[in-house]
Enzyme design. Structure first.
Site, PDB file in Angstrom:
ATOM      1  N   ASN A  28       0.858  -1.186   0.000  1.00 37.54           N
ATOM      2  CA  ASN A  28       0.000   0.000   0.000  1.00 37.54           C
ATOM      3  C   ASN A  28       0.900   1.243   0.000  1.00 37.54           C
ATOM      4  O   ASN A  28       0.798   2.121   0.850  1.00 37.54           O
ATOM      5  CB  ASN A  28      -0.943  -0.007   1.211  1.00 37.54           C
ATOM      6  CG  ASN A  28      -2.061   1.026   1.038  1.00 37.54           C
ATOM      7  OD1 ASN A  28      -2.257   1.880   1.884  1.00 37.54           O
ATOM      8  ND2 ASN A  28      -2.769   0.976  -0.067  1.00 37.54           N
ATOM      9  N   HIS A  33       7.225   5.592   1.160  1.00 41.17           N
ATOM     10  CA  HIS A  33       7.945   4.385   0.740  1.00 41.17           C
ATOM     11  C   HIS A  33       8.878   4.683  -0.445  1.00 41.17           C
ATOM     12  O   HIS A  33       9.992   4.161  -0.512  1.00 41.17           O
ATOM     13  CB  HIS A  33       6.963   3.294   0.329  1.00 41.17           C
ATOM     14  CG  HIS A  33       6.048   2.842   1.429  1.00 41.17           C
ATOM     15  ND1 HIS A  33       4.726   3.221   1.488  1.00 41.17           N
ATOM     16  CD2 HIS A  33       6.259   2.052   2.505  1.00 41.17           C
ATOM     17  CE1 HIS A  33       4.163   2.668   2.559  1.00 41.17           C
ATOM     18  NE2 HIS A  33       5.073   1.956   3.194  1.00 41.17           N
ATOM     19  N   LYS A 146       9.255   7.734  10.405  1.00 39.68           N
ATOM     20  CA  LYS A 146       7.905   7.873  10.939  1.00 39.68           C
ATOM     21  C   LYS A 146       7.659   6.819  12.019  1.00 39.68           C
ATOM     22  O   LYS A 146       7.099   7.115  13.065  1.00 39.68           O
ATOM     23  CB  LYS A 146       6.847   7.757   9.842  1.00 39.68           C
ATOM     24  CG  LYS A 146       5.569   8.456  10.291  1.00 39.68           C
ATOM     25  CD  LYS A 146       4.388   8.041   9.481  1.00 39.68           C
ATOM     26  CE  LYS A 146       3.344   7.401  10.334  1.00 39.68           C
ATOM     27  NZ  LYS A 146       3.076   6.031   9.962  1.00 39.68           N
ATOM     28  N   ASP A 147       8.097   5.592  11.765  1.00 44.25           N
ATOM     29  CA  ASP A 147       8.023   4.551  12.793  1.00 44.25           C
ATOM     30  C   ASP A 147       9.296   4.631  13.623  1.00 44.25           C
ATOM     31  O   ASP A 147      10.192   3.799  13.497  1.00 44.25           O
ATOM     32  CB  ASP A 147       7.848   3.189  12.128  1.00 44.25           C
ATOM     33  CG  ASP A 147       6.562   3.117  11.318  1.00 44.25           C
ATOM     34  OD1 ASP A 147       5.479   3.206  11.920  1.00 44.25           O
ATOM     35  OD2 ASP A 147       6.643   3.020  10.081  1.00 44.25           O
ATOM     36  N   LEU A 181       2.798  11.018   6.008  1.00 41.39           N
ATOM     37  CA  LEU A 181       2.188  10.019   5.125  1.00 41.39           C
ATOM     38  C   LEU A 181       2.197   8.649   5.803  1.00 41.39           C
ATOM     39  O   LEU A 181       3.157   8.276   6.471  1.00 41.39           O
ATOM     40  CB  LEU A 181       2.944   9.953   3.800  1.00 41.39           C
ATOM     41  CG  LEU A 181       2.929  11.231   2.958  1.00 41.39           C
ATOM     42  CD1 LEU A 181       3.383  10.928   1.534  1.00 41.39           C
ATOM     43  CD2 LEU A 181       1.555  11.898   2.930  1.00 41.39           C
TER      44      LEU A 181
END
Lengths: 280, 280
Positions: A28, A33, A146-147, A181
């Site tokens: 996704n 990414h 982000k993570d 995002l």
């Protein structure tokens, strides 16, 4: 671009390539990414993007079944982005016994922040990443900031288990509104997506106060949490932490990160902002 | 033969060699280890023997401090045996933070048999072996069958975590008396060493009965345990198990192993004997 669904195919290709970069994803794919893929390309002869929605990192009642599977669109985006290989194994390819038996168990940090509400999550992440590392044998691997806690766990694991892989952190991609995002943004309504920018806005407000010399971390955290709650968010945590160790921020720390997780409607969003303090 | 004490030296050597076999040991080498080296040589261009007394696989009150360190003698034996590299890291080289943070956690089998009296042992073994695999990046690794449960854990780990390494089991070396060679035999008095042969003798007695068609596993186990107890042993376990899974033997199983652990004086000895039943 090659699309491999089996470990055998991947390994046989791997033998012919010198320096490989891995970008592990759950598919996704969005611009975040693709930024990972761009970074990966700069560090290796070939880029492998793995796409696997990893059941063992989802908790009971989480969105494993609901998580969007969009392989065809992902492949199109990766072709354009110049990835060399998509590795999209089936669940039985990675978990032939139905379940994983041997786990890579991270230390206590796995039970804080996101780990508090997602027991077993980081164990599941560390284990699948180890499996992918052993399958792909990359020289470098790219992970998004982000993570942030995930990145810290992976960096710790690689160092502590002596994995010979360079972990390259990649900056967060954001919408114009500031919203980080995320695949889970797809769960938001149009109104929620607009409102969601409040999370990153609160991080920026806190960071600005800290740069102006405010060291009342608890007060800053409470103020941001209160704002979000008053605007309909359910706040999981919003905290100032040490950027490397993710331990509670000390007043003398210079390398900080503000990490946050909050639920809007039924969607759990996370975000963070690094704050490098120059002066005392 | 090279002797490396650091990961950096080992890795820089590793880059120049194609196919490497690893023999992980805790040193104090005997003919059993040298059999591992011989087997390893037949499977690779170069053999690395690691020597490291691994604190995290010893329990509280076990013989970590007492465990014999005999590097000079070991190096001499390995030179003669034709090993290419001895990797003998210090404790701070492998545990730079003082302790290990990330562990490879095996499934429930780690708490049975030897694991029952040695909690954390197999977790410590799985973790150090993973670290050594990541450092040495061998194509094959040789493990002795004497540590049968350890071998099962390593084989399971390699498969379950997708490590691209062939695990080669090597037969037990025995003294003329039948006593399985072990570094811990050095703790025995001369009289005890003679008596210690009773353990393997009981395994052979059980195996012969099974080959003659006796499927009363519990009775055979009790009879062997009673014999040993009557001769001054403290029996930890002596059990018939499935040779691959190490689950309790079923009456219809063909691939069996008799596994045993018993204490003579203050020395804990283990041994085992595979029993392949041809006929029903």
């Amino acid at each position: 671009m090659h699309i491999f669904h089996t470990i055998t195919e991947l390994r046989s290709w791997r033998k012919q390539v010198k320096r490989v970069a891995l970008v592990p994803t759950m598919g996704n794919l969005h611009a975040g990414h693709l930024a990972l893929v761009r970074t990966a390309k700069a560090h290796a002869d070939a880029v492998v993007v793995s796409i696997f929605v990893n059941r063992i990192q989802f908790g009971v009642g989480e969105d494993f079944e609901l998580y969007p599977r969009t392989l065809a669109e992902d492949v199109e985006k990766l072709t354009e982005a110049g990835a060399d290989v998509v590795f999209a194994p089936s669940e039985t390819e990675l978990y032939p016994n139905g379940t994983q038996q041997y786990f890579v168990e991270p230390p206590a940090i796995q039970n804080e922040l996101c780990g508090r509400s997602r027991p077993g999550h980081f164990r599941g992440v560390a284990t699948i990443v180890t499996k992918l590392f052993n399958i792909v044998q990359p020289d470098v691997a790219c992970f998004g900031k982000k993570d942030y806690q995930q990145l810290a766990v992976i960096k710790g694991m690689v160092q502590d288990l002596n994995m010979d892989i360079d972990i390259i952190p990649v900056e967060i991609e954001r919408a114009d509104s500031g919203l980080a995002l995320s695949s889970r943004n797809g769960y938001l309504t149009i109104e929620q997506r607009e409102q969601a920018a409040q999370l990153s806005a609160q991080l920026r407000t806190m960071a600005e106060a800290m740069r102006r010399g405010n060291r009342q971390f608890a007060a800053l955290e409470n103020s941001a949490a209160t704002y979000l709650q008053q605007h309909g968010w359910q706040v999981d945590y919003i905290e100032v932490r040490h950027a490397q160790t993710l331990t509670k921020a000390q007043i003398s720390d210079k390398n900080l990160v503000i990490v946050a997780a909050a639920i809007l409607g039924t969607t759990r969003l996370i975000d963070n902002l690094e704050v490098q303090l120059e002066h005392e």
